[in-house]
Structures are given as structure tokens and as C-alpha cells.
Design an enzyme around this catalytic site. Structure first.
Site, short mmCIF file in Angstrom:
data_model
loop_
_atom_site.label_atom_id
_atom_site.label_comp_id
_atom_site.label_asym_id
_atom_site.label_seq_id
_atom_site.Cartn_x
_atom_site.Cartn_y
_atom_site.Cartn_z
N GLY A 66 0.82 -1.20 0.00
CA GLY A 66 0.00 0.00 0.00
C GLY A 66 0.85 1.24 0.00
N GLY A 82 0.63 5.68 1.06
CA GLY A 82 -0.17 6.75 1.64
C GLY A 82 0.61 8.04 1.62
N TYR A 110 2.30 9.18 3.69
CA TYR A 110 3.55 8.99 4.38
C TYR A 110 4.62 8.41 3.46
CZ TYR A 110 6.65 7.12 7.97
OH TYR A 110 7.72 6.83 8.73
N GLY A 111 4.19 7.54 2.56
CA GLY A 111 5.14 6.89 1.67
C GLY A 111 4.66 5.50 1.33
N ASP A 114 -5.56 11.77 13.12
CA ASP A 114 -6.05 11.24 11.85
C ASP A 114 -6.86 9.96 12.08
OD1 ASP A 114 -6.52 11.26 9.17
OD2 ASP A 114 -4.51 10.56 8.57
N VAL A 117 4.32 1.31 1.75
CA VAL A 117 4.26 0.32 2.82
C VAL A 117 4.58 -1.05 2.24
CG1 VAL A 117 2.88 -0.64 4.67
CG2 VAL A 117 2.42 1.66 3.87
#
Ligand SMILES: *[C@@H]1O[C@H](CO)[C@@H](O)[C@H](O)[C@H]1NC(C)=O
Ligand SMILES: *[C@@H]1O[C@H](CO)[C@@H](O)[C@H](O)[C@H]1NC(C)=O
Length: 932
Positions: free
Chosen positions: A607, A609, A611-612, A724, A614
């Protein structure tokens, strides 16, 4: 001067001539007192009935002789037998009264009470004691009697109290046979205290029968052998049974579970061979089965059955396997000592530990990991478990019982001439850790006992001795700061009756053991007072020291544990050894991560997001991890990163995704989390994973995630605001336990992003707290708002914003308080929820909580903790109704907790106090309906 003496003598002659005491008794008493030294000064007077302290008469006949605690020395003359009308003889607490008990005692046919507690009588107990037809109380405890228990005592058909404890009696317990009497004939006796002697042989089967009405049978600390007779189950009145510290063997008879009134059962330190089956003994408060020769077994099923337990002690019980977590939720439980067993796997204390629990000792077991309850902050001893072999754990309180320094207690407030001694309770039903909890009730009863008497009293110390007897120090002080007189102590502090009127269900049988009291009329007064007070003070300091040290120790431990943010730890599978490790984040090198992810290959990507990327990976021990690799430049600098990592690595809760480790190298900022197999809540609600979540499952997911967030808000140090909260940050593990993910991340990211995103507001559209958005003031209540949106998602099964429609608005508009079943929300409810039922248990309450969370003003929203409590209640209503009502009794409190903490909702929301109330009543019906 001479004339004065003469006058006194004549006065004596004069008085003598008109003595009100029967001459036979005068002569007997004189003979008795001639063998004694240090009798009360008043005994020099000629008329005992009128003048002697400790002598009471009726119609010129002496009926009571009770000079207890007078420090009388000497032996008892056989002329005592001439006090033929004597009804009560109490010579207790004269520790220098020695020699045999004369056989002439058998002449006292009127005697009802014979008490010789804590003297130094020796020799055998004369058979003649058994020939006193009116005897009701026989207390010969704490002397030096030897030889057998006379079978003749069985003839005492009016005896209610038999106390022969703490002597050196030997031989067997006599029971009736061949015309000879025995103790089994004592069918009025409530107390059989034969503890602390040298009795041997089997416990005769005939001793126990359905004729007995005994409530206390104490046979502990003897040399009894053989099995526990099956007949024990016949004594249904029993409340306390102590058979500990003998050599009993064999198997505890199953009949023991007939003793349904039993509060205290102690079978410790014997050679019993099998863990007994105590199922159904619902009244059991205190249980000790330690140090027997039990066969190896798992925790018995009744560990999960005895709801009233205060104390559970099975040291060296040869137990292995897992500990049921339900045990720790018992409402009254105070102390669990299961040290020196082989319990293994994970020690899981569950999340609902009982309010009173204060000591959990699992020293020397085989636990490799531990999940503690966040609601438990008291002592846990894990020393000697594999989980402690980690160097970082080794030094913590859990694995390392510290010695605390001694401190001198504050002795202010102690009066100078106390009448003091020890209250001894021989089968308390509470544990050593809960003395402070039980002291108030003891104080109340002492106050009642002493009411009307001009005294004050103090209880400066208390302890459990090595034999598990409770010792409470008691000091009684004259309110005028003077010495008590003999008359006063004899009348006021007649505690020797052993009937202190303390609650026997709590304290068991107690008696008062006073210290020798200096009545203040010794010759060298100053010196003696100095010694007495000094000596007493020294004693007190020593006694106080030990209890104070204990207390300090406990307090220190508590303080340390409170300050310790760990909630969970366990094995994280270090690659380099079998030793289980504390769950602190470990360091991964960039190379490690490359290996784990096949060089960050696409195949491993699961995945991405904000953030970066995964990736999924597997550690060498097989643990699956999720590796979150940040985009370059999206993370903050090194020092902040490390600080945050340290903080996050200390946050462990079963409803939070665990941080396993991190990498900080060459601009790489990577976080390694435990891998959660069942995906996000969003996926599960959408049905993408092929499984429909039913109502109960949704409630439990709501509860889990609420608890995780409550932990972050209230127990993590420093407090963590998630920022979040959304359904895609709630992950489900293999058991569909929900775990909140990505907490703290937004905080980590934020600082770096602040340069790019001018507004500090971070979050996801649809979940964003409008107040936060407007004020940019972040509080934990912002998470509460977002969580309210998640709750609505659970109801609707849809994301918060679908085709431009915002679920919060939709629900508010559709709401119809008048509509009974679904409050007008029927059309918005996820159809999957209504496939098999027409009702959802607790639906209204659930909507109520959600709307409270979604209040415009953050001050009106409940805390996460309140939310968790309320959902817990709703979830409980889905369970079959509990037999007992202790869980339902928590209900109103939790409900009002919400009502109080979150101010009344606005009227356009239905969830006002009355709305919730009627909702609760309605839910009762729902339960019945859905139970069909
Ligand atoms: C223990 O006793 C209960 C009730 O008497 C019984 O139902 C249960 O099967 C017993 N358990 C064992 C392990 O024998
Ligand atoms: C606990 O020990 C028993 C044997 O004593 C073993 O069969 C079992 O697998 C162990 N359980 C765990 C979780 O290690």
C-alpha cells in the site's frame, strides 16, 4: 504517725469483722493469692467481694475471678477448687503464671468460662476439665500444656468455644469410641481451635459429622498425616477451615465442594497429591493451596468460577499452561500469588482488572511475554521468568524486587501511657495487601466497642505474620494522659472474651493479647516509666519500621510503575537468541530492511499513503511486519525523529498497532510495525474482504478502537493525539480485534510538512473536527469528533462523504426521536446489518454516543474513556444476561459518567439524558426480542 498506722490496723480489724464475703471463699482466695506475687495492691484488703480488683461476687459468694493482665507471678493453688460458686475464671495474660492446672478445677461445677490465655501453665490438661457440666468457653491457648487432648472434653455438652491452640499438645484428635467420649460429641461448639500444637495421626473420619455446627475449625500447624476425610463435607456450617502446615496427603475429597459457606480455606504446606476441584464454592474469599505435592496440571477450571475470591495463593502448585484472563477481573480480588509454577506462554491480565487488585506475583514461572492491563498500576512480580532475561527488563521493578531503605515512622500523636497489645486474627479473609482497606471497618468496630469510655485509641501498625495470622497493634490511651487503674482496665478492656465483635467473616476469630501494663505505682517510678515507655517505644519503632518499610516499599513500587509508560511487553523475536525481549523498538539497518523486503520490491508492497510506501516483510522468527518507508524529505530531522520513536516505542496496548522497530540511516526514515492480517475497517465495511461484520462485531470493533484511543489520550506519556482517526487507520487482526494504526505519525510528519502546508491542520476530509479546523487548536476532543464519524460509518457501512453527502448531516436530518425502532435511521443503516434481524441491540444508545462525539463544541463531547465505557455497556447488553448483577450495577455509573462529562446535548440531538434513559429501558425489550 504511729497513731495513724494503729488506726489503719484497727480499721482493718473492724472491716474484717463485717466481711461481706463468705468465709469459705475468703479462705480459698487467701490461699490462692498466697501463692502469687505481684497481686493487685487492693488484695491486701480483708474483704475480697467488696475490695479486691478482679473479684466479683453475688450474695457473698465469689462468682468471678478475673485478674487478667495484672502481671501476677506464681502458680495456681489447688484451693482454687474451693471457690465452689465460681462461674468465671479468667487469669489470661499473666505470662508469669506457671505450673500445672490443678485437678481440683473439676470441683468448680458452676464454672461457665475458663480462660487462661497466654500464661505459662504447663503439664497435662487435667481430665477433670471435662467434668464441668456448665462450661461454655474453654480457652487454654498460648500456654505450655503437653500430652494429649483429654477425650473427656467431649462431655462438655454446653461448650461453644474450644481453644487449645498454641500449646504442645500431642497425640491424636480424640473421637468417641467404645463408650469413651471425644470431640465429635461437641455438637454446640462453634470454634475448634487446635492449631499450633503437635497433634499427630490421621484426622479421624468420625470427627466430622452433620451433627457439628462448627464455623471455625483450625487444625493448622500440627503433625497430622493421612488424608482429609470425606466426611469434611458434612460440616456445612463451616466458614473457616485451616489444615495448613501438616503432613496431610492423598487427594482432597470432592465432598469439600459441599462446603458452600466456606470463606477461608487453607491447605498449604501439606503433601496433597492433586489439585482439588473447588467448583461451586462461591463463598470462598481466601484460598491457599501452596506447597503441596500436586501432580502437574493446568490452571483448574474453577480459576474462572470463584467470583468472590479476595486472595488466591497457589505457590509451587506444579501448574503450567496459560492463565485465564477472567481471573484478574474478579471484582473483589486483591492478591494473586502463583509464584513458583510453570505457567507459560503469555501472561494476559485482560483490560478489566478488578478494582481491588494490588498484588500479582508470578515469580519463577515460564512466561515468555506479558500483556498487562492498562487499568492496573500495582505490584507485579515477574522475577525468574524468561521474559525477564532481557537486560533492559532486568533492572525494572517487575523483574527486580527492590529493597527499600528503612525510614523511622512518624510517632507523633502516640500517647504516653497506652494500654496496648496485639489484636490477633487467625483466619482473615483478606490479603496482606489490603490491610489498609480493612482497617477502617476494624476501627469502626473498636470505636463501637469503646464508646462511652473516656479513651482514645490508635492502631499504629499491622502485619501478617509468617503463619498468615493478622496482627494489629492496638493502643488505648486515657484521655487524661494518666495511667489506667486496674479497675478501669479490668472493666473497660475485657477483650479476653475472644469476642471482640469484629466481623468474623472478614477477620476470622480474633483475640486481644495485651502487653503487661505498668499501672504506674512501682517504687522507682521515674526510672520504670522511662524504661516502660522507652521499651514500648522501641518495640513500636521496630514493629512500625517493618510495617512502614513494607508500606514504603509498596508505595515506591507503585510510584515507579505509575511512572512507567509500558503497558505491554513481550517477545519481539530478536534474531540473536532465544531470550524473549521487551517490546521496545529495535533498530534496523537499511540492509536489514532491504533483505526483509526483497530490496523494496513491488511484490512486497502492500500500500501507499501520504507517508510513503508500505511493504510487507517477515522477520527471522516468522513475525510478519509492515514496513513504512517515508518519502525522502517528508520527515523531520534526526533528533526529533529519535525522540518520537522512543516515545512511540513505549506505547503498547492491545488496541494499538505496535511499533516493532525503525531505521534511521542515510536519510532513510522507516518505521516497522506489526503486520495486521485482516486489513482496514474501511475494507471490511465495504465488503471487499468478502465478510460481513455483524452488529456485535461492529460494537466490539468500536470498543477496541475507543480503548486504544483512550489509552493514547489518557495513559500515554506524553499524551498522544492521533490527529487522523478514520476507518482506514483502524486495522483488524486475525481475531477481528481492532487496532488503531498510525498514531503519532501525523505528528512526526507535521513538523516537516509545516514548511509546505501553511495551515497546521492535518487530518482527512470527512473526519475533520470543524472546531479544530476553525481555531487550529488541537485537543484530544478532535480525535473524539473523528471517532464519532467512524461510529456512523459502522452504522451506515459507508465512507463519511459519498456523492457529496456528508454522513453527519444526513444522520442529523433523518433523526426522528418519535420513531421507535431505529429513530428514523432505517434507510441509512447498512443493509448488511439487517439481513438476519429486525433489531439492533443498544442501537439508540450507540447513535447517542456517536452524536455526542459529533457535538459542534469540543467541550460538549465526551472523553474517549467515557465513550469506551458506554460502548462497553452496550456490548454487554448483547451478551447473555449475567447471573450476578455486578456487571449491570456498573451500568448507571458509566452512563451518568457520560452525562456528566459531556454536558447535555443540544435539543436537536435526541440524546438528552432522558432520551438515553428511555433508550436504556427500551433496550431491555430489544434484548428479549433479539434473544428469540
Ligand atoms: C469439578 O466439579 C464440578 C461440579 O461438581 C464438575 O461439574 C466438574 O466436572 C468437575 N471438574 C473436574 C475436572 O473434575
Ligand atoms: C506450555 O507448556 C506446555 C508443556 O508444559 C506446552 O505443551 C505448551 O505448548 C506450552 N505453551 C506455550 C504457549 O509455550
Amino acid at each position: 504517725m504511729k497513731g495513724f498506722v494503729l488506726f489503719l490496723v484497727c480499721f482493718s480489724c473492724f472491716r474484717h469483722g463485717f466481711s461481706s464475703t463468705d468465709p469459705r471463699d475468703v479462705s480459698a482466695l487467701n490461699s490462692v493469692s498466697n501463692q502469687w506475687r505481684n497481686t493487685p495492691p487492693s488484695w491486701k484488703n480483708p474483704d475480697p467481694c467488696d475490695q479486691w480488683e478482679g473479684v466479683n461476687c453475688s450474695n457473698s459468694r465469689v462468682i468471678e475471678l478475673k485478674p487478667f493482665n495484672m502481671d501476677i507471678k506464681g502458680s495456681l493453688s489447688s484451693d482454687i477448687g474451693n471457690l465452689s460458686e465460681l462461674q468465671e475464671l479468667d487469669l489470661s495474660y499473666n505470662p508469669n503464671l506457671e505450673g500445672p492446672l490443678p485437678t481440683s478445677i473439676g470441683n468448680l461445677k458452676q464454672l461457665r468460662i475458663l480462660r487462661l490465655i497466654n500464661c505459662k501453665f504447663s503439664g497435662v490438661i487435667p481430665d477433670e476439665v471435662g467434668t464441668l457440666p456448665n462450661l461454655q468457653i474453654l480457652s487454654l491457648n498460648k500456654n505450655q500444656f503437653v500430652g494429649p487432648i483429654p477425650p473427656s472434653l467431649g462431655q462438655l455438652s454446653n461448650l461453644t468455644w474450644l481453644d487449645l491452640a498454641e500449646n504442645r499438645l500431642n497425640g491424636t484428635i480424640p473421637t468417641a469410641e467404645n463408650e469413651a467420649p471425644g470431640l465429635d460429641l461437641l455438637v454446640k461448639t462453634l470454634h475448634f481451635h487446635l492449631n499450633k500444637n503437635e497433634l499427630s495421626g490421621n484426622i479421624p473420619s468420625g470427627f466430622f459429622s452433620s451433627n457439628l455446627v462448627a464455623i471455625h475449625i483450625l487444625l493448622d500447624h500440627n503433625n497430622l498425616s493421612g488424608g482429609i476425610p470425606e466426611s469434611i463435607g458434612l460440616v456445612k456450617t463451616l466458614e473457616v477451615l485451616r489444615l495448613d502446615n501438616n503432613s496431610l496427603n492423598g487427594i482432597v475429597p470432592t465432598s469439600i465442594s459441599n462446603l458452600t459457606n466456606l470463606h477461608v480455606l487453607n491447605l498449604a504446606n501439606n503433601k496433597l497429591q492433586q489439585m482439588p476441584n473447588l467448583t461451586g464454592m462461591q463463598e470462598l474469599y481466601s484460598l491457599d493451596l501452596s506447597n503441596n505435592s500436586f501432580d502437574s496440571s493446568e490452571a483448574p477450571a474453577w480459576f474462572s468460577d470463584l467470583q468472590n475470591l479476595r486472595t488466591l495463593i497457589v505457590e509451587s502448585g506444579n501448574l503450567h499452561g496459560e492463565i485465564p484472563e477472567t481471573l484478574f477481573a474478579y471484582p473483589y480480588l486483591q492478591e494473586v500469588r502463583l509464584n513458583n509454577n510453570q505457567f507459560n506462554g503469555t501472561l494476559n491480565m485482560g483490560s478489566n482488572t478488578g478494582q481491588n487488585l494490588s498484588m500479582v506475583n508470578f515469580q519463577n514461572n515460564n512466561f515468555t511475554s506479558v500483556t498487562l492491563s492498562t487499568s492496573y498500576n500495582n505490584t507485579i512480580i515477574l522475577e525468574g521468568n524468561p521474559v525477564c532475561s532481557n537486560p533492559r527488563l532486568e533492572t525494572t521493578e517487575y523483574c527486580n524486587q527492590q529493597q527499600d531503605g528503612n525510614r523511622v515512622p512518624d510517632s507523633t500523636g502516640r500517647c504516653s501511657r497506652p494500654y496496648e497489645g496485639m489484636l490477633l486474627c487467625r483466619a482473615p479473609s483478606f490479603s496482606g495487601n489490603d490491610i489498609p482497606g480493612n482497617l477502617p471497618s476494624m476501627r469502626d468496630r473498636m470505636t463501637a466497642r469503646l464508646s462511652g469510655i473516656p479513651v482514645t485509641y490508635q492502631i499504629p501498625g499491622f502485619s501478617f505474620d509468617e503463619d498468615n495470622y493478622l496482627r494489629v497493634e492496638l493502643q488505648i490511651c486515657s484521655s487524661e494522659a494518666r495511667y489506667f487503674t486496674r479497675n478501669e482496665t479490668l472493666h473497660w478492656f475485657d477483650f479476653t472474651s475472644q469476642n471482640l465483635n469484629l466481623d468474623r467473616r472478614i477477620y476470622g476469630p480474633c483475640y486481644f493479647d495485651p502487653q503487661i501494663y505498668d499501672y504506674g505505682n512501682k517504687v522507682n517510678r521515674g526510672l520504670i516509666i522511662g524504661i516502660a515507655v522507652g521499651g514500648a517505644a522501641a518495640l513500636l519503632v521496630i514493629a512500625g519500621l517493618s510495617t512502614y518499610a513494607l508500606w514504603q516499599k509498596k508505595r515506591a513500587r507503585k510510584a515507579i510503575i505509575l511512572a512507567n509508560p509500558f503497558a505491554t511487553w513481550g517477545s519481539n523475536g530478536e534474531e540473536d537468541g532465544d531470550a524473549p525481549q521487551i517490546k521496545l523498538a529495535r533498530y534496523f539497518s537499511l540492509d536489514d530492511l532491504r533483505k526483509l523486503t526483497n530490496g523494496f520490491s513491488e511484490d512486497n508492497a502492500i500500500g501507499s499513503g501520504g507517508y510513503g510506501q508500505v511493504y510487507k516483510g517477515m522477520l527471522s522468527d516468522g513475525q510478519l511486519v509492515a514496513i513504512k518507508r517515508s518519502r525522502k524529505g517528508s520527515m523531520q530531522g534526526g533528533l526529533e525523529f529519535k525522540t518520537e520513536i522512543e516515545m512511540l516505542s513505549r506505547v503498547h496496548h492491545k488496541n494499538l498497532v505496535d511499533l516493532v522497530g525503525f531505521c534511521f540511516e542515510k536519510g532513510e526514515r522507516t518505521l516497522v510495525y506489526e503486520y495486521i492480517p485482516n486489513g482496514t475497517l474501511t475494507e471490511n465495511l465495504s465488503g471487499k474482504r468478502g465478510l460481513q461484520l455483524d452488529w456485535k462485531k461492529r460494537l466490539s470493533i468500536a470498543l477496541d478502537s475507543a480503548r486504544g484511543l483512550a489509552y493514547l489520550h489518557e495513559l500515554a506519556k506524553p499524551t498522544i493525539i492521533h490527529r487522523d482517526v478514520k476507518s482506514s487507520n483502524i486495522l483488524l487482526d486475525e481475531n477481528f480485534t481492532a487496532k488503531v494504526a498510525d498514531f503519532g505519525l501525523s505528528m512526526l510528519v507535521l513538523d516537516a510538512e509545516r514548511d509546505h502546508v501553511s495551515t497546521g491542520v492535518k487530518g482527512t476530509l470527512g473526519y475533520l473536527d470543524p472546531e479544530y479546523f476553525m481555531t487550529q487548536q488541537l485537543t484530544a476532543k478532535s480525535d473524539v469528533y473523528s471517532f464519532g464519524v467512524v461510529l456512523l460509518e459502522l452504522i451506515t457501512g459507508r465512507l463519511p462523504i459519498v456523492e457529496g453527502k456528508y454522513v453527519v448531516r444526513e444522520v442529523r436530518m433523518a433523526l426522528d426521536v418519535q420513531e421507535e425502532v431505529f429513530y428514523g435511521l432505517r434507510d441509512i443503516i447498512d443493509p448488511a446489518l439487517l439481513q438476519n434481524t429486525r433489531y439492533l441491540v443498544g442501537f439508540k444508545r450507540f447513535v447517542g454516543v456517536a452524536l455526542l462525539c459529533l457535538e459542534e463544541s469540543s467541550a460538549s463531547r465526551p472523553t474517549m474513556n467515557d465513550v469506551a465505557k458506554e460502548i462497553e455497556i452496550i456490548l454487554k447488553e448483547c451478551e447473555p444476561k449475567p447471573k450476578e448483577n455486578y456487571s449491570t450495577s456498573a451500568l448507571p455509573a458509566a452512563y451518568f459518567g457520560i452525562a456528566r462529562d459531556g454536558p447535555n446535548p443540544t435539543s436537536d440531538d435526541f440524546a438528552g439524558g432522558s432520551g438515553l434513559n428511555s433508550g436504556a429501558g427500551y433496550d431491555g425489550d430489544e434484548y428479549l426480542l433479539s434473544a428469540r
